[in-house]
Design an enzyme around this catalytic site. Sequence first.
Site, PDB file in Angstrom:
ATOM      1  CB  CYS A 170      50.216  34.294  37.688  1.00 42.63           C
ATOM      2  SG  CYS A 170      49.221  35.244  36.532  1.00 42.63           S
ATOM      3  CD  GLU A 186      45.815  34.174  38.554  1.00 40.23           C
ATOM      4  OE1 GLU A 186      46.057  35.387  38.515  1.00 40.23           O
ATOM      5  OE2 GLU A 186      46.587  33.314  38.108  1.00 40.23           O
ATOM      6  CG  HIS A 226      41.046  34.619  31.639  1.00 40.51           C
ATOM      7  ND1 HIS A 226      42.319  34.700  31.125  1.00 40.51           N
ATOM      8  CD2 HIS A 226      41.142  35.084  32.924  1.00 40.51           C
ATOM      9  CE1 HIS A 226      43.140  35.189  32.045  1.00 40.51           C
ATOM     10  NE2 HIS A 226      42.446  35.420  33.139  1.00 40.51           N
ATOM     11  CE1 TYR A 276      42.773  31.949  34.589  1.00 42.72           C
ATOM     12  CE2 TYR A 276      42.454  30.995  36.759  1.00 42.72           C
ATOM     13  CZ  TYR A 276      42.642  32.096  35.963  1.00 42.72           C
ATOM     14  OH  TYR A 276      42.711  33.345  36.519  1.00 42.72           O
ATOM     15  CB  CYS A 332      46.818  34.340  29.436  1.00 45.26           C
ATOM     16  SG  CYS A 332      47.755  33.772  30.771  1.00 45.26           S
ATOM     17  CB  CYS A 381      48.499  29.293  33.215  1.00 44.13           C
ATOM     18  SG  CYS A 381      46.894  29.602  33.961  1.00 44.13           S
ATOM     19  CB  THR A 393      46.746  39.398  36.676  1.00 43.01           C
ATOM     20  OG1 THR A 393      45.909  38.826  37.669  1.00 43.01           O
ATOM     21  CG2 THR A 393      47.960  38.519  36.475  1.00 43.01           C
ATOM     22  CD  GLU A 400      47.335  39.086  41.113  1.00 43.19           C
ATOM     23  OE1 GLU A 400      47.904  38.953  42.217  1.00 43.19           O
ATOM     24  OE2 GLU A 400      47.537  38.322  40.153  1.00 43.19           O
TER      25      GLU A 400
HETATM   26  C1  LIG Z   1      44.704  36.391  41.808  1.00 42.03           C
HETATM   27  C2  LIG Z   1      43.613  36.991  40.983  1.00 42.03           C
HETATM   28  C3  LIG Z   1      43.920  37.558  39.750  1.00 42.03           C
HETATM   29  C4  LIG Z   1      42.921  38.170  38.985  1.00 42.03           C
HETATM   30  N1  LIG Z   1      43.261  38.781  37.803  1.00 42.03           N
HETATM   31  C5  LIG Z   1      42.326  39.518  37.146  1.00 42.03           C
HETATM   32  C6  LIG Z   1      42.673  40.273  35.977  1.00 42.03           C
HETATM   33  O1  LIG Z   1      43.819  40.273  35.525  1.00 42.03           O
HETATM   34  N2  LIG Z   1      41.713  41.006  35.359  1.00 42.03           N
HETATM   35  C7  LIG Z   1      40.444  41.048  35.825  1.00 42.03           C
HETATM   36  O2  LIG Z   1      39.632  41.738  35.239  1.00 42.03           O
HETATM   37  N3  LIG Z   1      40.083  40.345  36.931  1.00 42.03           N
HETATM   38  C8  LIG Z   1      40.999  39.580  37.591  1.00 42.03           C
HETATM   39  N4  LIG Z   1      40.618  38.862  38.708  1.00 42.03           N
HETATM   40  C9  LIG Z   1      39.273  39.025  39.203  1.00 42.03           C
HETATM   41  C10 LIG Z   1      38.360  37.833  39.159  1.00 42.03           C
HETATM   42  O3  LIG Z   1      37.778  37.672  37.899  1.00 42.03           O
HETATM   43  C11 LIG Z   1      37.326  38.056  40.283  1.00 42.03           C
HETATM   44  O4  LIG Z   1      38.010  37.872  41.509  1.00 42.03           O
HETATM   45  C12 LIG Z   1      36.115  37.161  40.207  1.00 42.03           C
HETATM   46  O5  LIG Z   1      35.343  37.466  39.082  1.00 42.03           O
HETATM   47  C13 LIG Z   1      35.256  37.281  41.467  1.00 42.03           C
HETATM   48  O6  LIG Z   1      34.947  38.627  41.716  1.00 42.03           O
HETATM   49  P1  LIG Z   1      35.210  39.237  43.170  1.00 42.03           P
HETATM   50  O7  LIG Z   1      36.617  38.987  43.527  1.00 42.03           O
HETATM   51  O8  LIG Z   1      34.735  40.633  43.136  1.00 42.03           O
HETATM   52  O9  LIG Z   1      34.367  38.374  44.151  1.00 42.03           O
HETATM   53  P2  LIG Z   1      32.815  38.490  44.430  1.00 42.03           P
HETATM   54  O10 LIG Z   1      32.102  38.857  43.174  1.00 42.03           O
HETATM   55  O11 LIG Z   1      32.577  39.336  45.613  1.00 42.03           O
HETATM   56  O12 LIG Z   1      32.460  36.986  44.761  1.00 42.03           O
HETATM   57  C14 LIG Z   1      32.511  36.448  46.079  1.00 42.03           C
HETATM   58  C15 LIG Z   1      31.420  35.396  46.212  1.00 42.03           C
HETATM   59  O13 LIG Z   1      30.144  36.054  46.079  1.00 42.03           O
HETATM   60  C16 LIG Z   1      29.371  35.422  45.065  1.00 42.03           C
HETATM   61  N5  LIG Z   1      28.611  36.465  44.368  1.00 42.03           N
HETATM   62  C17 LIG Z   1      29.084  37.629  43.853  1.00 42.03           C
HETATM   63  N6  LIG Z   1      28.092  38.333  43.273  1.00 42.03           N
HETATM   64  C18 LIG Z   1      26.983  37.615  43.405  1.00 42.03           C
HETATM   65  C19 LIG Z   1      25.627  37.807  43.012  1.00 42.03           C
HETATM   66  N7  LIG Z   1      25.234  38.899  42.369  1.00 42.03           N
HETATM   67  N8  LIG Z   1      24.746  36.824  43.309  1.00 42.03           N
HETATM   68  C20 LIG Z   1      25.129  35.711  43.960  1.00 42.03           C
HETATM   69  N9  LIG Z   1      26.393  35.479  44.374  1.00 42.03           N
HETATM   70  C21 LIG Z   1      27.304  36.418  44.107  1.00 42.03           C
HETATM   71  C22 LIG Z   1      30.374  34.749  44.143  1.00 42.03           C
HETATM   72  O14 LIG Z   1      29.822  33.669  43.422  1.00 42.03           O
HETATM   73  C23 LIG Z   1      31.452  34.317  45.125  1.00 42.03           C
HETATM   74  O15 LIG Z   1      31.111  33.086  45.693  1.00 42.03           O
HETATM   75  C24 LIG Z   1      41.596  38.199  39.462  1.00 42.03           C
HETATM   76  C25 LIG Z   1      41.293  37.605  40.684  1.00 42.03           C
HETATM   77  C26 LIG Z   1      42.279  37.013  41.450  1.00 42.03           C
HETATM   78  C27 LIG Z   1      41.925  36.415  42.779  1.00 42.03           C
END
Ligand SMILES: Cc1cc2nc3c(=O)[nH]c(=O)nc-3n(C[C@H](O)[C@H](O)[C@H](O)COP(=O)(O)OP(=O)(O)OC[C@H]3O[C@@H](n4cnc5c(N)ncnc54)[C@H](O)[C@@H]3O)c2cc1C
Length: 483
Positions: A100, A447, A292, A296, A104, A299, A191, A257
Site C-alpha cells: 500500500c 485492507e 476511495h 482499489y 491515495c 492499487c 494508513t 497504519e
Molecule cells: C488496512 C486498513 C487501512 C485503512 N486505512 C484507513 C485510512 O487511511 N483512513 C481511514 O479513515 N480509514 C482507514 N481504514 C478504515 C476502514 O475504512 C474501516 O476499517 C472500515 O470502514 C470498517 O470499520 P471498522 O474497522 O471500524 O469495522 P466495523 O465498523 O466494526 O465493522 C465490522 C463489521 O461490523 C459491521 N457493522 C459495523 N457497524 C454496523 C452497524 N451499525 N450495523 C450493522 N453492521 C455494522 C460491518 O459491516 C462489518 O461487517 C483502514 C482499514 C484497514 C483495515
Amino acid sequence: MALMTGEQYVESIRKIKMEVYMFGKKVENPVDDPILRPSLNSVKMTYDLAQMPEYQDLMTAVSPYTGKRVNRFTHIHQSTEDLMNKVKMQRLCGQKTAACFQRCVGMDAFNAEFSTTYEIDKKYGTKYHENFKNFMTYCQENDLTVDGAMTDTKGDRSLAPHAQADPDLFLHVVERRPDGVVVRGAKAHQTGILNSHEVIVMPTISMGPDDKDYAISFAVPLDTKGLFMIVGRQSCDTRKREGSEMDVGNSTFGGVEALTVFDNVFVPNDRIFLNGETEFAGMLVERFAGYHRQSYGGCKVGVGDVLIGAAAVAADYNGAAKASHVKDKLIEMTHLNETLFCCGIACSAMGTPTESGNYIIDLLLANVCKQNVTRFPYEIVRLAEDIAGGLMVTAPSEADFRDPKLGPVIDKYLRGVASVSTENRLRILRLIENLSLGTAAVGYRTESMHGAGSPQAQRIMIARQGNLAHKKELAKAIAHIKE
Ligand SMILES: Cc1cc2nc3c(=O)[nH]c(=O)nc-3n(C[C@H](O)[C@H](O)[C@H](O)COP(=O)(O)OP(=O)(O)OC[C@H]3O[C@@H](n4cnc5c(N)ncnc54)[C@H](O)[C@@H]3O)c2cc1C
C-alpha cells in the site's frame, strides 16, 4: 517547488517532529526505524516515479489552480481521462511497491472536499471552499503527502455519535473560539499518517441534528500540538528488525497504519471545511468513499500483478509450470485481477462533473468495484498459495540458510528444478508469504475487505444506486403488463 524528488520528500518528513509510539515506547526517529522505513519507501515511490519522463503523463498533471505541473496525488480531477489516469497510476505504484503506497487517501479526500465544500458554501454562504482551495494549492505547490482521516473508533456501532457512552468515541468539537475550534477524539487505522505532512479529518458517517459537534472537517500539520500516533502491529513485523532481507519477503516496501489521537487539538478557522452543517456529513462520506472505492480498482490490481508473477515464478522453480491446472490457475488469477481493473476504469470512464467543476466517478460502479475487491484478492491469494506449495510457510530462516552446517543441507533438500538456486526459490516463496500472510497482507487482504468501508457499506450504496424501480419498469414493459 511543484515536484519534490524522493530524497527531498524523505528529508521533508524527517523535519516534522511527530509524536509516534510503538511497542510501548516513543519512536524518536520514525524515518530510519527498520519497521517503519519500508512504509515511507512506498510513499517515496510516488515521488520517484513522478520524476521519470516515461511516467510523467500518469504521475503528474497540470493544475488549473496553480498553472504548474503537480503530482497527480494532489490533483483535482478535471475529466474522465484524469479519473482513468488516476487508476492507471495506482496500478503502476502497486506494481512497483507490492504494498500500500498510502498517498491515495489524501487525493480522494481532496476531491471529495472540493465538491462538497462548494455545495455547502452555496447553501450557507460559508467560506469552506475558499479555505479548502487555499489548503489544496499550498499542498500542490509544496508537493505534500496528505493523510485522509475518516474512520472514528466508533464504540457501540448501533449508537449515533452523540449517543455513545463516551462522547470522544467519535471525533468532535469540544470548544468553539473566535479564532477556531478545539477537537478531541481518535481516528483508527490511519494508513500512511506517519509519512504525511498534513492530515485531512472528515466525519465517518451521515449525521443528524444532534450530532452537530461531530460534523467537523479540517486539516492540520502532523506536528500539531496534541496529535499523536500509536503504530499498529502487523503479522511478522519484527522480522524487519532482524536484518534478514530474505525472511521479510519484501524488504524495501510496506505499509503501516496507526491509531491517531487528537487530544484537544486546536484548528484555526482557515483550516475548517465543515463545521456543524450535519446534512453535508453524508455527502462528504459518500464522495470520499466513492473515490476511495475506485482507487482499489488500481492499487490492489498492481499488487495483484506482482502476486500473480510470484506464483508463476514459483511454478517455474517447482517444475510445475507446464501442468495444465497450474496454467489454468494463473489464467483465473489474471481474470480476477483484470476484472477489478475493468471496474476501476469503468467507474472512471462513466464519471461526471460535479457542481464545483471537478469530476466524480460513477458511484454505483465504484461500489461494485470495491465489493469485488472484498472478494477477488482472497481468491487470488488462495490460488497463489496452492501453486506455491507448503514451503512458503515452513521454510527455515535465512540464518539457517547462511549457517555453515545447515546451509548446505537446506540448499540440497529444498531445491526445486536443478537450474535454479535454492536461494531464489526461497526468496519468491517468502514474497508470496509476505503478500498473503505477512506485513503486506494487511494492505492486500484485510485492507481489501475493510479499507474504504466494509462490504456491507458497498451493498447499501448498491441498493441505493441500483435503480430497481427502473429495472421493474423494463420487465413490465417487455411482459406487456399494464397496472
Ligand atoms: C488496512 C486498513 C487501512 C485503512 N486505512 C484507513 C485510512 O487511511 N483512513 C481511514 O479513515 N480509514 C482507514 N481504514 C478504515 C476502514 O475504512 C474501516 O476499517 C472500515 O470502514 C470498517 O470499520 P471498522 O474497522 O471500524 O469495522 P466495523 O465498523 O466494526 O465493522 C465490522 C463489521 O461490523 C459491521 N457493522 C459495523 N457497524 C454496523 C452497524 N451499525 N450495523 C450493522 N453492521 C455494522 C460491518 O459491516 C462489518 O461487517 C483502514 C482499514 C484497514 C483495515
